[in-house]
Design a protein around this motif. Structure first.
Motif, mmCIF file in Angstrom:
data_model
loop_
_atom_site.group_PDB
_atom_site.id
_atom_site.type_symbol
_atom_site.label_atom_id
_atom_site.label_comp_id
_atom_site.label_asym_id
_atom_site.label_seq_id
_atom_site.Cartn_x
_atom_site.Cartn_y
_atom_site.Cartn_z
ATOM 1 N N GLU A 61 1.625 -7.031 -8.088
ATOM 2 C CA GLU A 61 0.636 -5.955 -8.125
ATOM 3 C C GLU A 61 0.788 -5.008 -6.946
ATOM 4 O OE1 GLU A 61 -4.247 -5.432 -8.195
ATOM 5 O OE2 GLU A 61 -3.331 -7.412 -8.444
ATOM 6 N N GLY A 62 1.185 -5.552 -5.798
ATOM 7 C CA GLY A 62 1.365 -4.716 -4.621
ATOM 8 C C GLY A 62 2.430 -3.659 -4.826
ATOM 9 N N ARG A 63 3.487 -4.005 -5.545
ATOM 10 C CA ARG A 63 4.547 -3.030 -5.810
ATOM 11 C C ARG A 63 4.030 -1.896 -6.686
ATOM 12 N NH1 ARG A 63 10.238 -4.883 -8.369
ATOM 13 N NH2 ARG A 63 10.536 -5.667 -6.237
ATOM 14 N N ALA A 64 3.237 -2.232 -7.703
ATOM 15 C CA ALA A 64 2.687 -1.199 -8.586
ATOM 16 C C ALA A 64 1.759 -0.260 -7.814
ATOM 17 C CB ALA A 64 1.941 -1.851 -9.744
ATOM 18 N N THR A 65 0.954 -0.836 -6.927
ATOM 19 C CA THR A 65 0.051 -0.013 -6.117
ATOM 20 C C THR A 65 0.838 0.896 -5.182
ATOM 21 O OG1 THR A 65 -1.625 -1.759 -6.180
ATOM 22 C CG2 THR A 65 -1.862 -0.074 -4.487
ATOM 23 N N ALA A 66 1.871 0.340 -4.555
ATOM 24 C CA ALA A 66 2.702 1.129 -3.649
ATOM 25 C C ALA A 66 3.423 2.237 -4.409
ATOM 26 C CB ALA A 66 3.708 0.227 -2.941
ATOM 27 N N ARG A 67 3.885 1.939 -5.621
ATOM 28 C CA ARG A 67 4.564 2.950 -6.436
ATOM 29 C C ARG A 67 3.626 4.114 -6.735
ATOM 30 N NH1 ARG A 67 4.357 4.274 -11.621
ATOM 31 N NH2 ARG A 67 6.187 5.266 -12.614
ATOM 32 N N ALA A 68 2.390 3.804 -7.132
ATOM 33 C CA ALA A 68 1.419 4.861 -7.431
ATOM 34 C C ALA A 68 1.138 5.703 -6.192
ATOM 35 C CB ALA A 68 0.128 4.240 -7.960
ATOM 36 N N PHE A 69 1.044 5.050 -5.041
ATOM 37 C CA PHE A 69 0.801 5.774 -3.789
ATOM 38 C C PHE A 69 1.966 6.698 -3.453
ATOM 39 C CE2 PHE A 69 1.644 5.826 0.825
ATOM 40 C CZ PHE A 69 0.558 6.593 1.234
ATOM 41 N N LEU A 70 3.194 6.211 -3.628
ATOM 42 C CA LEU A 70 4.366 7.020 -3.312
ATOM 43 C C LEU A 70 4.492 8.219 -4.249
ATOM 44 C CD1 LEU A 70 7.038 4.285 -2.497
ATOM 45 C CD2 LEU A 70 5.782 5.745 -0.905
ATOM 46 N N ILE A 71 4.104 8.039 -5.507
ATOM 47 C CA ILE A 71 4.133 9.167 -6.444
ATOM 48 C C ILE A 71 3.158 10.256 -5.986
ATOM 49 C CG2 ILE A 71 3.548 9.887 -8.789
ATOM 50 C CD1 ILE A 71 4.614 7.202 -9.768
ATOM 51 N N LYS A 72 1.939 9.838 -5.624
ATOM 52 C CA LYS A 72 0.954 10.808 -5.127
ATOM 53 C C LYS A 72 1.441 11.462 -3.833
ATOM 54 C CE LYS A 72 -3.177 8.616 -7.084
ATOM 55 N NZ LYS A 72 -4.486 7.975 -6.769
ATOM 56 N N GLY A 73 2.023 10.650 -2.957
ATOM 57 C CA GLY A 73 2.517 11.186 -1.698
ATOM 58 C C GLY A 73 3.626 12.200 -1.899
ATOM 59 N N ARG A 74 4.526 11.909 -2.825
ATOM 60 C CA ARG A 74 5.625 12.844 -3.086
ATOM 61 C C ARG A 74 5.094 14.156 -3.659
ATOM 62 N NH1 ARG A 74 9.410 14.496 -6.912
ATOM 63 N NH2 ARG A 74 11.481 14.873 -6.008
#
Length: 203
Positions: free
Chosen positions: A46-59
């Motif tokens: 789950e942590g990877r999915a959360t980090a992925r969503a954060f990185l998409i928003k950050g980009r």
């Protein structure tokens, strides 16, 4: 009738300041939470999915705000150059201290924009593509991204000092630029500490 660019300059300048703050804000958040999301993307769950969503928003945040900052910055420069003639050099003279600080801020800002578009955004895109494929990003890619965030944080803090504080210091001196760079390094270390041990690590 001569065009009065004062009001237009005021609107564009404040819009530029607000956009730059958001751009640098995204950069600071990504740097400050690096100690959380970077390990998370390497572990399935789950942590990877959360980090992925954060990185998409950050980009998206970095891309959009940096693009608007460039457009508004060029607009401010054009209005100041053509309408207000802020950067005009009188005969036998030179730029004022404020003008020289602004020119340095512009050069550093363009460097930060280039770093964002040609280093950070491509690296984030590769990280997302790897995660979308179900794999963990390799250490080399994450190391390059981490280095880019570090350089970006240093540049961002340097730009803020030169653009916001510098013009109010009066006479220009290269020592002020040196101080801005030192503050950039110190600020980057503070963000790194926050991301590892401080409140950001618990975000």
């Amino acid at each position: 009738m001569q065009f009065d660019a004062t009001f237009l300059d005021l609107v564009l300048r404040w819009a530029h300041v607000l956009v730059v703050i958001q751009w640098i804000g995204w950069l600071a958040v990504m740097k400050g939470t690096q100690g959380v999301w970077m390990p998370a993307v390497q572990v399935e769950g789950e942590g990877r999915a959360t980090a992925r969503a954060f990185l998409i928003k950050g980009r998206h945040g970095l891309k959009g705000m940096s693009l608007f900052a460039l457009i508004l910055g060029l607009a401010v420069f054009f209005v100041d150059m053509m309408g207000l003639k802020v950067y005009s050099i009188p005969e036998g003279g030179g730029l004022s201290g404020r003008g020289r600080f602004i020119m340095w801020g512009m050069m550093l800002g363009i460097a930060l924009w280039a770093l964002t578009w040609f280093w950070l955004l491509p690296a984030l895109k590769k990280v997302r593509a790897t995660l979308d494929g179900g794999d963990a990003p390799d250490g080399g890619l994450l190391a390059r991204l981490g280095l880019g965030l570090r350089v970006g944080a240093i540049l961002a803090i340097t730009v803020l000092y030169v653009m916001l504080v510098g013009p109010h210091l009066g006479a220009f001196h290269y020592g002020h630029i040196g101080l801005a760079v030192v503050l950039g390094f110190v600020g980057e270390r503070v963000l790194s500490f926050c991301g590892s041990f401080g409140p950001c690590a618990r975000c």
